[in-house]
Design an enzyme around this catalytic site. Structure first.
Site, mmCIF file in Angstrom:
data_model
loop_
_atom_site.group_PDB
_atom_site.id
_atom_site.type_symbol
_atom_site.label_atom_id
_atom_site.label_comp_id
_atom_site.label_asym_id
_atom_site.label_seq_id
_atom_site.Cartn_x
_atom_site.Cartn_y
_atom_site.Cartn_z
ATOM 1 N N GLY A 142 39.190 -54.919 -20.790
ATOM 2 C CA GLY A 142 39.994 -52.879 -20.848
ATOM 3 C C GLY A 142 39.261 -52.353 -19.919
ATOM 4 O O GLY A 142 38.046 -53.161 -18.957
ATOM 5 N N SER A 143 38.784 -51.366 -20.235
ATOM 6 C CA SER A 143 38.140 -50.397 -19.285
ATOM 7 C C SER A 143 36.531 -50.526 -19.166
ATOM 8 O O SER A 143 36.230 -50.735 -20.871
ATOM 9 C CB SER A 143 38.647 -48.746 -20.076
ATOM 10 O OG SER A 143 38.351 -48.199 -20.590
ATOM 11 N N THR A 144 35.963 -49.809 -18.917
ATOM 12 C CA THR A 144 34.521 -49.929 -19.494
ATOM 13 C C THR A 144 33.946 -48.948 -19.921
ATOM 14 O O THR A 144 33.395 -49.214 -20.935
ATOM 15 C CB THR A 144 33.056 -49.761 -18.145
ATOM 16 O OG1 THR A 144 33.503 -50.256 -16.576
ATOM 17 C CG2 THR A 144 31.840 -49.595 -18.240
ATOM 18 N N GLY B 9 34.738 -50.503 -23.650
ATOM 19 C CA GLY B 9 34.194 -51.336 -23.671
ATOM 20 C C GLY B 9 32.513 -50.987 -24.794
ATOM 21 O O GLY B 9 31.877 -51.360 -25.140
ATOM 22 N N GLU C 282 35.358 -57.691 -21.737
ATOM 23 C CA GLU C 282 35.664 -58.158 -19.659
ATOM 24 C C GLU C 282 36.350 -56.946 -19.313
ATOM 25 O O GLU C 282 37.262 -56.130 -19.455
ATOM 26 C CB GLU C 282 36.614 -59.455 -19.214
ATOM 27 C CG GLU C 282 37.232 -59.771 -17.544
ATOM 28 C CD GLU C 282 37.747 -59.361 -17.415
ATOM 29 O OE1 GLU C 282 37.282 -57.753 -16.379
ATOM 30 O OE2 GLU C 282 38.595 -59.151 -17.346
ATOM 31 N N CYS D 209 41.665 -56.094 -12.482
ATOM 32 C CA CYS D 209 40.085 -55.119 -12.599
ATOM 33 C C CYS D 209 39.152 -55.588 -11.864
ATOM 34 O O CYS D 209 38.369 -54.755 -11.287
ATOM 35 C CB CYS D 209 39.131 -55.831 -14.072
ATOM 36 S SG CYS D 209 40.041 -57.501 -14.150
#
Length: 519
Positions: free
Chosen positions: A264-266, A269, A287, A321
Protein backbone atom coordinates in the site's frame (compact mmCIF):
# COMPACT_ATOMS: atom_id res chain seq x y z
CA UNK A 1 3.60 -10.80 -18.85
CA UNK A 2 1.62 -7.65 -18.19
CA UNK A 3 2.61 -6.09 -21.50
CA UNK A 4 0.72 -8.80 -23.41
CA UNK A 5 -2.55 -7.40 -22.09
CA UNK A 6 -2.43 -4.39 -24.37
CA UNK A 7 -2.67 -6.51 -27.47
CA UNK A 8 -6.07 -7.79 -26.46
CA UNK A 9 -7.67 -4.38 -26.44
CA UNK A 10 -5.66 -2.61 -29.11
CA UNK A 11 -4.10 -4.58 -31.94
CA UNK A 12 -2.62 -1.87 -34.12
CA UNK A 13 0.53 -2.44 -36.20
CA UNK A 14 2.78 -0.90 -33.57
CA UNK A 15 1.65 -3.59 -31.11
CA UNK A 16 2.27 -6.54 -33.39
CA UNK A 17 5.45 -7.42 -31.51
CA UNK A 18 3.49 -7.75 -28.28
CA UNK A 19 1.22 -10.52 -29.52
CA UNK A 20 1.44 -13.74 -27.53
CA UNK A 21 -0.48 -16.94 -27.09
CA UNK A 22 -2.15 -15.56 -23.97
CA UNK A 23 -3.28 -12.40 -25.74
CA UNK A 24 -4.72 -14.20 -28.75
CA UNK A 25 -6.60 -16.86 -26.82
CA UNK A 26 -10.38 -16.58 -26.65
CA UNK A 27 -11.78 -14.66 -23.70
CA UNK A 28 -15.21 -15.89 -22.53
CA UNK A 29 -18.02 -13.35 -22.54
CA UNK A 30 -18.47 -11.88 -19.06
CA UNK A 31 -21.53 -11.59 -16.89
CA UNK A 32 -21.81 -7.82 -16.40
CA UNK A 33 -23.61 -8.33 -13.08
CA UNK A 34 -21.98 -11.34 -11.41
CA UNK A 35 -23.76 -12.55 -8.31
CA UNK A 36 -22.01 -11.90 -5.00
CA UNK A 37 -21.76 -15.08 -2.92
CA UNK A 38 -19.35 -14.05 -0.16
CA UNK A 39 -19.57 -10.83 1.83
CA UNK A 40 -18.92 -11.89 5.43
CA UNK A 41 -15.82 -12.57 7.54
CA UNK A 42 -14.05 -15.89 6.97
CA UNK A 43 -12.66 -17.45 10.16
CA UNK A 44 -11.93 -21.14 10.83
CA UNK A 45 -13.39 -22.11 7.43
CA UNK A 46 -16.73 -20.59 8.42
CA UNK A 47 -18.56 -17.39 7.52
CA UNK A 48 -19.39 -14.89 10.27
CA UNK A 49 -21.02 -11.51 10.65
CA UNK A 50 -18.88 -8.88 12.33
CA UNK A 51 -18.98 -8.96 16.11
CA UNK A 52 -20.33 -5.41 15.96
CA UNK A 53 -22.85 -6.40 13.24
CA UNK A 54 -21.57 -3.44 11.24
CA UNK A 55 -21.38 -3.50 7.45
CA UNK A 56 -19.98 -1.17 4.80
CA UNK A 57 -20.84 -0.71 1.12
CA UNK A 58 -18.60 -1.77 -1.73
CA UNK A 59 -19.18 0.37 -4.81
CA UNK A 60 -19.07 -0.19 -8.56
CA UNK A 61 -16.61 2.53 -9.68
CA UNK A 62 -18.08 2.59 -13.18
CA UNK A 63 -21.39 3.89 -11.87
CA UNK A 64 -20.88 4.93 -8.25
CA UNK A 65 -23.66 2.53 -7.27
CA UNK A 66 -23.48 0.17 -4.30
CA UNK A 67 -22.87 -3.46 -5.24
CA UNK A 68 -23.62 -4.90 -1.80
CA UNK A 69 -22.92 -4.54 1.90
CA UNK A 70 -19.90 -6.30 3.40
CA UNK A 71 -19.24 -7.27 7.02
CA UNK A 72 -17.01 -4.66 8.67
CA UNK A 73 -14.38 -6.40 10.74
CA UNK A 74 -12.59 -4.61 13.57
CA UNK A 75 -10.33 -5.49 16.52
CA UNK A 76 -12.72 -8.04 18.00
CA UNK A 77 -12.95 -9.89 14.69
CA UNK A 78 -9.18 -9.80 14.25
CA UNK A 79 -8.82 -11.27 17.75
CA UNK A 80 -11.09 -14.15 16.74
CA UNK A 81 -9.15 -14.70 13.54
CA UNK A 82 -5.79 -14.69 15.33
CA UNK A 83 -7.11 -17.16 17.91
CA UNK A 84 -8.23 -19.50 15.12
CA UNK A 85 -4.89 -19.14 13.35
CA UNK A 86 -2.90 -19.86 16.50
CA UNK A 87 -4.96 -22.99 17.13
CA UNK A 88 -4.29 -24.16 13.57
CA UNK A 89 -0.56 -23.60 14.12
CA UNK A 90 -0.27 -25.57 17.37
CA UNK A 91 2.24 -28.42 17.47
CA UNK A 92 0.51 -31.63 16.47
CA UNK A 93 -2.24 -29.87 14.52
CA UNK A 94 -3.24 -31.26 11.10
CA UNK A 95 -1.49 -28.34 9.41
CA UNK A 96 1.76 -28.71 11.36
CA UNK A 97 1.74 -32.49 10.82
CA UNK A 98 1.04 -32.23 7.10
CA UNK A 99 3.81 -33.25 4.71
CA UNK A 100 5.31 -30.36 2.79
CA UNK A 101 4.43 -32.09 -0.47
CA UNK A 102 0.79 -32.18 0.63
CA UNK A 103 0.88 -28.44 1.34
CA UNK A 104 2.03 -28.05 -2.23
CA UNK A 105 -0.82 -30.22 -3.49
CA UNK A 106 -3.32 -28.01 -1.65
CA UNK A 107 -1.90 -24.94 -3.36
CA UNK A 108 -2.10 -26.68 -6.73
CA UNK A 109 -5.70 -27.59 -5.93
CA UNK A 110 -6.50 -23.99 -5.02
CA UNK A 111 -5.04 -22.81 -8.32
CA UNK A 112 -7.13 -25.38 -10.18
CA UNK A 113 -10.31 -24.15 -8.48
CA UNK A 114 -9.49 -20.53 -9.30
CA UNK A 115 -8.93 -21.57 -12.91
CA UNK A 116 -12.28 -23.36 -12.90
CA UNK A 117 -13.99 -20.14 -11.76
CA UNK A 118 -11.74 -17.80 -13.76
CA UNK A 119 -14.52 -16.20 -15.81
CA UNK A 120 -16.60 -15.44 -12.73
CA UNK A 121 -13.64 -14.08 -10.77
CA UNK A 122 -12.52 -11.87 -13.66
CA UNK A 123 -16.02 -10.40 -13.97
CA UNK A 124 -16.29 -9.85 -10.21
CA UNK A 125 -12.87 -8.18 -10.16
CA UNK A 126 -13.96 -5.83 -12.94
CA UNK A 127 -17.25 -5.03 -11.23
CA UNK A 128 -15.62 -4.21 -7.89
CA UNK A 129 -12.33 -2.67 -9.08
CA UNK A 130 -13.16 -1.17 -12.50
CA UNK A 131 -10.26 -2.60 -14.49
CA UNK A 132 -11.09 -3.84 -18.00
CA UNK A 133 -12.47 -7.37 -18.02
CA UNK A 134 -9.98 -8.59 -20.63
CA UNK A 135 -7.17 -7.42 -18.33
CA UNK A 136 -8.75 -9.14 -15.33
CA UNK A 137 -9.08 -12.36 -17.30
CA UNK A 138 -5.86 -12.43 -19.33
CA UNK A 139 -3.45 -10.68 -16.98
CA UNK A 140 -4.53 -10.72 -13.34
CA UNK A 141 -5.99 -14.23 -13.27
CA UNK A 142 -3.16 -15.63 -15.37
CA UNK A 143 -0.58 -14.25 -12.97
CA UNK A 144 -2.56 -15.48 -9.95
CA UNK A 145 -2.46 -19.03 -11.30
CA UNK A 146 1.24 -18.86 -12.12
CA UNK A 147 2.10 -17.47 -8.69
CA UNK A 148 0.19 -20.10 -6.73
CA UNK A 149 1.55 -22.94 -8.85
CA UNK A 150 5.08 -21.59 -8.59
CA UNK A 151 4.93 -21.60 -4.79
CA UNK A 152 3.15 -24.95 -4.73
CA UNK A 153 6.27 -26.35 -6.35
CA UNK A 154 8.48 -24.83 -3.66
CA UNK A 155 6.62 -26.40 -0.73
CA UNK A 156 8.92 -29.45 -0.41
CA UNK A 157 12.06 -27.89 -1.87
CA UNK A 158 12.86 -25.00 0.48
CA UNK A 159 14.95 -26.61 3.18
CA UNK A 160 18.01 -26.33 5.36
CA UNK A 161 21.58 -27.54 5.04
CA UNK A 162 24.11 -29.64 6.90
CA UNK A 163 27.11 -27.64 8.12
CA UNK A 164 30.63 -29.05 8.71
CA UNK A 165 31.50 -27.29 11.97
CA UNK A 166 34.68 -28.08 13.91
CA UNK A 167 34.85 -30.85 16.50
CA UNK A 168 32.75 -33.94 17.09
CA UNK A 169 29.48 -32.27 16.27
CA UNK A 170 26.82 -32.56 13.60
CA UNK A 171 25.13 -29.27 12.69
CA UNK A 172 22.22 -28.55 10.40
CA UNK A 173 19.62 -25.88 9.74
CA UNK A 174 15.84 -26.04 9.50
CA UNK A 175 13.58 -23.60 7.68
CA UNK A 176 10.60 -23.28 10.00
CA UNK A 177 7.42 -21.26 9.45
CA UNK A 178 7.27 -17.91 11.22
CA UNK A 179 3.77 -18.58 12.55
CA UNK A 180 0.74 -16.31 12.33
CA UNK A 181 1.19 -13.96 9.39
CA UNK A 182 -0.89 -10.82 9.15
CA UNK A 183 -1.34 -9.81 5.53
CA UNK A 184 -2.87 -6.53 4.38
CA UNK A 185 -3.55 -6.30 0.66
CA UNK A 186 -4.40 -3.29 -1.56
CA UNK A 187 -7.22 -2.51 -3.96
CA UNK A 188 -5.33 -2.09 -7.24
CA UNK A 189 -4.68 -5.81 -7.84
CA UNK A 190 -6.90 -7.56 -5.27
CA UNK A 191 -6.64 -11.13 -6.53
CA UNK A 192 -3.03 -10.90 -7.57
CA UNK A 193 -1.84 -9.38 -4.31
CA UNK A 194 -3.75 -12.05 -2.42
CA UNK A 195 -1.84 -14.70 -4.37
CA UNK A 196 1.50 -12.93 -3.84
CA UNK A 197 0.87 -13.06 -0.09
CA UNK A 198 -0.75 -16.48 0.30
CA UNK A 199 1.59 -18.41 -1.98
CA UNK A 200 4.87 -18.14 -0.04
CA UNK A 201 3.16 -18.07 3.37
CA UNK A 202 1.27 -21.32 2.85
CA UNK A 203 4.05 -23.08 0.96
CA UNK A 204 6.30 -22.66 4.00
CA UNK A 205 3.68 -23.82 6.49
CA UNK A 206 2.45 -20.56 8.02
CA UNK A 207 -1.09 -19.57 8.94
CA UNK A 208 -2.69 -16.33 7.78
CA UNK A 209 -4.95 -13.53 8.97
CA UNK A 210 -5.60 -11.34 5.94
CA UNK A 211 -7.29 -7.95 5.71
CA UNK A 212 -8.65 -7.14 2.29
CA UNK A 213 -9.05 -3.58 1.02
CA UNK A 214 -12.40 -2.03 1.83
CA UNK A 215 -12.73 -0.76 -1.76
CA UNK A 216 -12.39 -4.23 -3.34
CA UNK A 217 -13.20 -7.05 -0.92
CA UNK A 218 -15.32 -9.33 -3.09
CA UNK A 219 -12.89 -11.48 -5.08
CA UNK A 220 -10.58 -12.19 -2.15
CA UNK A 221 -13.58 -13.29 -0.09
CA UNK A 222 -14.75 -15.60 -2.86
CA UNK A 223 -11.28 -17.18 -2.92
CA UNK A 224 -11.80 -17.97 0.78
CA UNK A 225 -14.58 -20.33 -0.28
CA UNK A 226 -12.16 -22.02 -2.67
CA UNK A 227 -9.55 -22.32 0.08
CA UNK A 228 -12.05 -24.34 2.10
CA UNK A 229 -13.07 -26.37 -0.95
CA UNK A 230 -9.42 -27.13 -1.71
CA UNK A 231 -9.08 -28.79 1.70
CA UNK A 232 -7.02 -26.39 3.79
CA UNK A 233 -7.63 -27.14 7.49
CA UNK A 234 -9.76 -24.70 9.51
CA UNK A 235 -7.89 -21.66 10.79
CA UNK A 236 -5.04 -21.84 8.27
CA UNK A 237 -6.43 -18.91 6.27
CA UNK A 238 -8.72 -16.29 7.82
CA UNK A 239 -9.93 -13.24 5.90
CA UNK A 240 -11.29 -10.09 7.53
CA UNK A 241 -12.75 -7.28 5.41
CA UNK A 242 -12.58 -3.90 7.08
CA UNK A 243 -10.82 -0.56 7.30
CA UNK A 244 -7.17 0.24 7.86
CA UNK A 245 -7.44 2.30 11.07
CA UNK A 246 -9.44 -0.49 12.75
CA UNK A 247 -8.89 -3.98 11.31
CA UNK A 248 -5.53 -3.18 9.71
CA UNK A 249 -4.19 -1.49 12.81
CA UNK A 250 -5.37 -4.40 14.96
CA UNK A 251 -3.34 -6.84 12.84
CA UNK A 252 -0.21 -4.67 12.84
CA UNK A 253 -0.23 -4.23 16.62
CA UNK A 254 -1.50 -7.68 17.64
CA UNK A 255 0.74 -9.55 20.07
CA UNK A 256 -0.42 -12.85 18.61
CA UNK A 257 0.73 -12.02 15.08
CA UNK A 258 4.32 -13.00 14.30
CA UNK A 259 4.76 -11.23 10.99
CA UNK A 260 2.94 -8.61 8.95
CA UNK A 261 3.15 -8.10 5.19
CA UNK A 262 1.65 -4.93 3.75
CA UNK A 263 1.23 -3.57 0.24
CA UNK A 264 0.00 0.00 0.00
CA UNK A 265 1.01 3.60 0.50
CA UNK A 266 4.26 4.71 2.09
CA UNK A 267 2.31 6.74 4.64
CA UNK A 268 0.42 3.69 5.90
CA UNK A 269 3.61 1.62 5.70
CA UNK A 270 5.12 3.96 8.29
CA UNK A 271 2.20 3.28 10.61
CA UNK A 272 2.50 -0.48 10.09
CA UNK A 273 6.21 -0.42 10.92
CA UNK A 274 5.66 1.64 14.06
CA UNK A 275 2.82 -0.59 15.25
CA UNK A 276 4.85 -3.74 14.62
CA UNK A 277 7.86 -2.36 16.46
CA UNK A 278 5.94 -1.03 19.43
CA UNK A 279 4.05 -4.29 19.96
CA UNK A 280 6.02 -7.55 19.72
CA UNK A 281 8.72 -6.57 17.20
CA UNK A 282 7.00 -8.70 14.60
CA UNK A 283 8.68 -9.15 11.25
CA UNK A 284 7.61 -6.65 8.59
CA UNK A 285 7.57 -6.82 4.81
CA UNK A 286 6.52 -3.62 3.06
CA UNK A 287 5.83 -3.01 -0.63
CA UNK A 288 5.02 0.68 -0.79
CA UNK A 289 4.77 3.62 -3.16
CA UNK A 290 6.90 4.65 -6.07
CA UNK A 291 7.75 7.43 -8.48
CA UNK A 292 9.61 5.33 -10.98
CA UNK A 293 11.86 6.89 -13.64
CA UNK A 294 11.47 5.69 -17.22
CA UNK A 295 14.51 6.85 -19.20
CA UNK A 296 14.25 7.22 -22.98
CA UNK A 297 17.68 7.59 -24.58
CA UNK A 298 17.99 9.26 -27.98
CA UNK A 299 18.95 5.98 -29.68
CA UNK A 300 15.86 4.10 -28.48
CA UNK A 301 13.44 2.48 -30.91
CA UNK A 302 10.95 5.34 -30.94
CA UNK A 303 7.84 3.33 -31.86
CA UNK A 304 8.52 0.84 -29.09
CA UNK A 305 9.56 3.45 -26.52
CA UNK A 306 6.42 5.55 -27.03
CA UNK A 307 4.12 2.55 -26.72
CA UNK A 308 5.92 1.09 -23.73
CA UNK A 309 6.10 4.45 -21.93
CA UNK A 310 2.36 4.83 -22.49
CA UNK A 311 1.80 1.35 -21.09
CA UNK A 312 4.19 1.98 -18.18
CA UNK A 313 2.07 4.89 -16.98
CA UNK A 314 -1.50 4.18 -18.05
CA UNK A 315 -1.77 0.45 -17.38
CA UNK A 316 -4.40 -0.35 -14.74
CA UNK A 317 -5.69 3.24 -14.91
CA UNK A 318 -2.29 4.40 -13.66
CA UNK A 319 -2.94 2.59 -10.39
CA UNK A 320 0.39 0.77 -10.17
CA UNK A 321 2.97 1.31 -7.45
CA UNK A 322 5.70 0.75 -10.04
CA UNK A 323 4.17 2.94 -12.77
CA UNK A 324 6.71 4.74 -14.94
CA UNK A 325 5.50 8.08 -13.67
CA UNK A 326 8.60 10.16 -14.41
CA UNK A 327 9.32 9.83 -18.11
CA UNK A 328 12.79 11.26 -18.78
CA UNK A 329 13.45 11.87 -22.49
CA UNK A 330 16.79 12.89 -23.99
CA UNK A 331 16.55 16.41 -25.39
CA UNK A 332 17.24 15.69 -29.08
CA UNK A 333 14.22 13.35 -29.32
CA UNK A 334 12.07 15.09 -26.70
CA UNK A 335 9.74 16.99 -29.06
CA UNK A 336 9.03 13.95 -31.23
CA UNK A 337 8.45 11.74 -28.20
CA UNK A 338 6.06 14.25 -26.62
CA UNK A 339 4.08 14.69 -29.83
CA UNK A 340 3.68 10.96 -30.33
CA UNK A 341 2.88 10.32 -26.66
CA UNK A 342 0.11 12.90 -26.74
CA UNK A 343 -1.35 11.33 -29.88
CA UNK A 344 -1.28 7.91 -28.22
CA UNK A 345 -2.95 9.21 -25.06
CA UNK A 346 -5.69 10.87 -27.11
CA UNK A 347 -6.40 7.58 -28.86
CA UNK A 348 -6.69 5.63 -25.60
CA UNK A 349 -10.17 4.14 -25.26
CA UNK A 350 -11.81 4.99 -21.93
CA UNK A 351 -15.16 3.50 -21.03
CA UNK A 352 -17.19 0.53 -19.87
CA UNK A 353 -14.66 -1.98 -18.50
CA UNK A 354 -16.80 -4.89 -19.72
CA UNK A 355 -16.44 -3.70 -23.33
CA UNK A 356 -13.59 -5.58 -25.03
CA UNK A 357 -12.50 -2.39 -26.82
CA UNK A 358 -11.89 -0.51 -23.58
CA UNK A 359 -8.31 0.14 -22.55
CA UNK A 360 -9.02 2.21 -19.44
CA UNK A 361 -11.78 1.88 -16.89
CA UNK A 362 -12.61 4.11 -13.91
CA UNK A 363 -10.42 4.92 -10.93
CA UNK A 364 -11.24 2.74 -7.95
CA UNK A 365 -13.33 5.22 -5.96
CA UNK A 366 -14.37 8.83 -5.51
CA UNK A 367 -11.51 9.57 -3.12
CA UNK A 368 -8.89 8.58 -5.69
CA UNK A 369 -10.81 10.35 -8.44
CA UNK A 370 -10.76 13.65 -6.57
CA UNK A 371 -7.15 13.21 -5.46
CA UNK A 372 -5.95 12.72 -9.05
CA UNK A 373 -7.88 15.74 -10.31
CA UNK A 374 -6.24 17.71 -7.51
CA UNK A 375 -2.79 16.68 -8.75
CA UNK A 376 -3.72 17.73 -12.28
CA UNK A 377 -4.73 21.15 -11.00
CA UNK A 378 -1.47 21.37 -9.07
CA UNK A 379 0.52 20.62 -12.22
CA UNK A 380 -1.19 23.43 -14.09
CA UNK A 381 -0.74 25.88 -11.23
CA UNK A 382 2.98 25.08 -10.91
CA UNK A 383 3.68 25.69 -14.59
CA UNK A 384 3.65 22.29 -16.26
CA UNK A 385 2.16 22.31 -19.76
CA UNK A 386 -1.10 20.37 -19.99
CA UNK A 387 -0.97 18.74 -23.42
CA UNK A 388 -4.13 16.62 -23.30
CA UNK A 389 -6.80 15.42 -20.90
CA UNK A 390 -7.04 16.99 -17.50
CA UNK A 391 -10.62 16.30 -16.50
CA UNK A 392 -13.37 13.77 -15.93
CA UNK A 393 -14.10 11.45 -18.84
CA UNK A 394 -17.75 10.64 -18.07
CA UNK A 395 -20.85 12.07 -16.43
CA UNK A 396 -20.97 9.31 -13.83
CA UNK A 397 -18.46 6.92 -12.35
CA UNK A 398 -14.85 7.77 -11.63
CA UNK A 399 -13.39 8.04 -15.13
CA UNK A 400 -10.49 10.41 -15.83
CA UNK A 401 -9.20 11.47 -19.23
CA UNK A 402 -5.73 10.18 -20.16
CA UNK A 403 -3.60 13.19 -19.25
CA UNK A 404 -0.13 14.22 -20.41
CA UNK A 405 2.04 17.02 -19.00
CA UNK A 406 5.12 18.40 -20.75
CA UNK A 407 7.74 20.88 -19.54
CA UNK A 408 7.69 19.20 -16.14
CA UNK A 409 10.40 20.24 -13.67
CA UNK A 410 11.84 18.08 -10.90
CA UNK A 411 10.58 20.33 -8.11
CA UNK A 412 6.94 20.25 -9.17
CA UNK A 413 4.50 18.33 -7.01
CA UNK A 414 3.47 16.08 -9.90
CA UNK A 415 7.13 15.11 -10.40
CA UNK A 416 7.70 14.25 -6.74
CA UNK A 417 4.53 12.68 -5.40
CA UNK A 418 2.81 9.45 -6.37
CA UNK A 419 -0.34 10.39 -8.30
CA UNK A 420 -1.64 6.84 -8.81
CA UNK A 421 -3.69 7.76 -11.83
CA UNK A 422 -3.62 8.25 -15.63
CA UNK A 423 -1.37 11.32 -15.57
CA UNK A 424 1.88 11.20 -17.55
CA UNK A 425 4.73 13.59 -16.76
CA UNK A 426 7.47 14.03 -19.38
CA UNK A 427 10.80 15.59 -18.40
CA UNK A 428 13.79 16.55 -20.58
CA UNK A 429 17.44 15.66 -19.94
CA UNK A 430 20.78 16.09 -21.74
CA UNK A 431 23.34 13.58 -20.49
CA UNK A 432 23.35 10.14 -18.95
CA UNK A 433 25.14 11.46 -15.85
CA UNK A 434 22.47 14.12 -15.40
CA UNK A 435 19.56 11.72 -15.68
CA UNK A 436 21.07 9.29 -13.16
CA UNK A 437 21.26 12.03 -10.54
CA UNK A 438 17.76 13.27 -11.23
CA UNK A 439 16.23 9.81 -11.40
CA UNK A 440 17.75 8.89 -8.03
CA UNK A 441 16.73 12.19 -6.42
CA UNK A 442 13.55 10.72 -4.98
CA UNK A 443 12.47 9.23 -1.69
CA UNK A 444 11.20 6.24 -3.66
CA UNK A 445 13.09 3.39 -5.29
CA UNK A 446 10.66 0.73 -6.45
CA UNK A 447 11.34 0.40 -10.17
CA UNK A 448 12.98 2.04 -13.17
CA UNK A 449 13.36 1.45 -16.90
CA UNK A 450 15.79 2.31 -19.67
CA UNK A 451 15.15 2.36 -23.41
CA UNK A 452 18.29 2.28 -25.53
CA UNK A 453 19.98 0.22 -28.25
CA UNK A 454 23.35 0.65 -26.53
CA UNK A 455 24.08 -2.27 -24.20
CA UNK A 456 26.83 -0.36 -22.40
CA UNK A 457 24.41 2.46 -21.54
CA UNK A 458 21.79 -0.04 -20.42
CA UNK A 459 24.26 -1.89 -18.21
CA UNK A 460 25.61 1.32 -16.67
CA UNK A 461 22.15 2.68 -15.92
CA UNK A 462 20.87 -0.61 -14.49
CA UNK A 463 23.72 -0.48 -11.96
CA UNK A 464 23.42 3.24 -11.20
CA UNK A 465 19.66 3.47 -10.66
CA UNK A 466 18.46 3.05 -7.07
CA UNK A 467 15.52 0.74 -7.67
CA UNK A 468 14.55 -2.79 -6.77
CA UNK A 469 13.66 -3.62 -10.37
CA UNK A 470 15.15 -2.18 -13.57
CA UNK A 471 13.59 -3.03 -16.92
CA UNK A 472 15.64 -2.66 -20.10
CA UNK A 473 13.65 -1.97 -23.29
CA UNK A 474 10.44 -3.17 -21.64
CA UNK A 475 8.17 -2.27 -18.74
CA UNK A 476 5.98 -4.09 -16.22
CA UNK A 477 7.36 -7.51 -17.10
CA UNK A 478 6.78 -9.73 -14.07
CA UNK A 479 7.35 -13.38 -13.38
CA UNK A 480 6.57 -15.39 -10.28
CA UNK A 481 10.20 -16.50 -10.39
CA UNK A 482 11.70 -12.98 -10.11
CA UNK A 483 11.76 -11.02 -6.83
CA UNK A 484 10.07 -7.64 -6.52
CA UNK A 485 10.53 -4.96 -3.88
CA UNK A 486 11.84 -1.48 -3.24
CA UNK A 487 14.76 0.62 -2.16
CA UNK A 488 14.42 3.55 0.23
CA UNK A 489 10.84 4.50 1.12
CA UNK A 490 9.38 2.08 -1.41
CA UNK A 491 9.57 -0.65 1.19
CA UNK A 492 11.60 -3.47 2.68
CA UNK A 493 11.89 -7.13 1.86
CA UNK A 494 11.08 -8.92 -1.38
CA UNK A 495 8.07 -10.75 -2.74
CA UNK A 496 8.04 -13.42 -5.46
CA UNK A 497 10.79 -15.81 -6.43
CA UNK A 498 12.85 -17.84 -3.99
CA UNK A 499 13.62 -14.58 -2.18
CA UNK A 500 9.93 -14.27 -1.32
CA UNK A 501 10.14 -17.38 0.86
CA UNK A 502 12.75 -15.92 3.18
CA UNK A 503 10.36 -13.52 4.89
CA UNK A 504 8.08 -16.40 5.88
CA UNK A 505 10.64 -18.68 7.52
CA UNK A 506 12.86 -18.74 10.58
CA UNK A 507 16.25 -20.40 10.18
CA UNK A 508 16.99 -22.66 13.13
CA UNK A 509 20.43 -24.15 13.77
CA UNK A 510 20.51 -27.59 15.40
CA UNK A 511 23.88 -28.90 16.65
CA UNK A 512 24.28 -32.48 17.90
CA UNK A 513 27.22 -33.98 19.86
CA UNK A 514 28.40 -37.16 18.16
CA UNK A 515 30.85 -39.80 19.47
CA UNK A 516 33.18 -39.35 16.55
CA UNK A 517 33.00 -37.26 13.40
CA UNK A 518 34.22 -38.71 10.13
CA UNK A 519 34.33 -36.89 6.82
Amino acid sequence: MLRAALTTVRRGPRLSRLLSAAATSAVPAPNHQPEVFCNQIFINNEWHDAVSRKTFPTVNPSTGEVICQVAEGNKEDVDKAVKAARAAFQLGSPWRRMDASDRGRLLYRLADLIERDRTYLAALETLDNGKPYVISYLVDLDMVLKCLRYYAGWADKYHGKTIPIDGDFFSYTRHEPVGVCGQIIPWNFPLLMQAWKLGPALATGNVVVMKVAEQTPLTALYVANLIKEAGFPPGVVNIVPGFGPTAGAAIASHEGVDKVAFTGSTEVGHLIQVAAGSSNLKRVTLELGGKSPNIIMSDADMDWAVEQAHFALFFNQGQCCCAGSRTFVQENVYDEFVERSVARAKSRVVGNPFDSRTEQGPQVDETQFKKILGYIKSGQQEGAKLLCGGGAAADRGYFIQPTVFGDVKDGMTIAKEEIFGPVMQILKFKTIEEVVGRANDSKYGLAAAVFTKDLDKANYLSQALQAGTVWINCYDVFGAQSPFGGYKMSGSGRELGEYGLQAYTEVKTVTVKVPQKNS
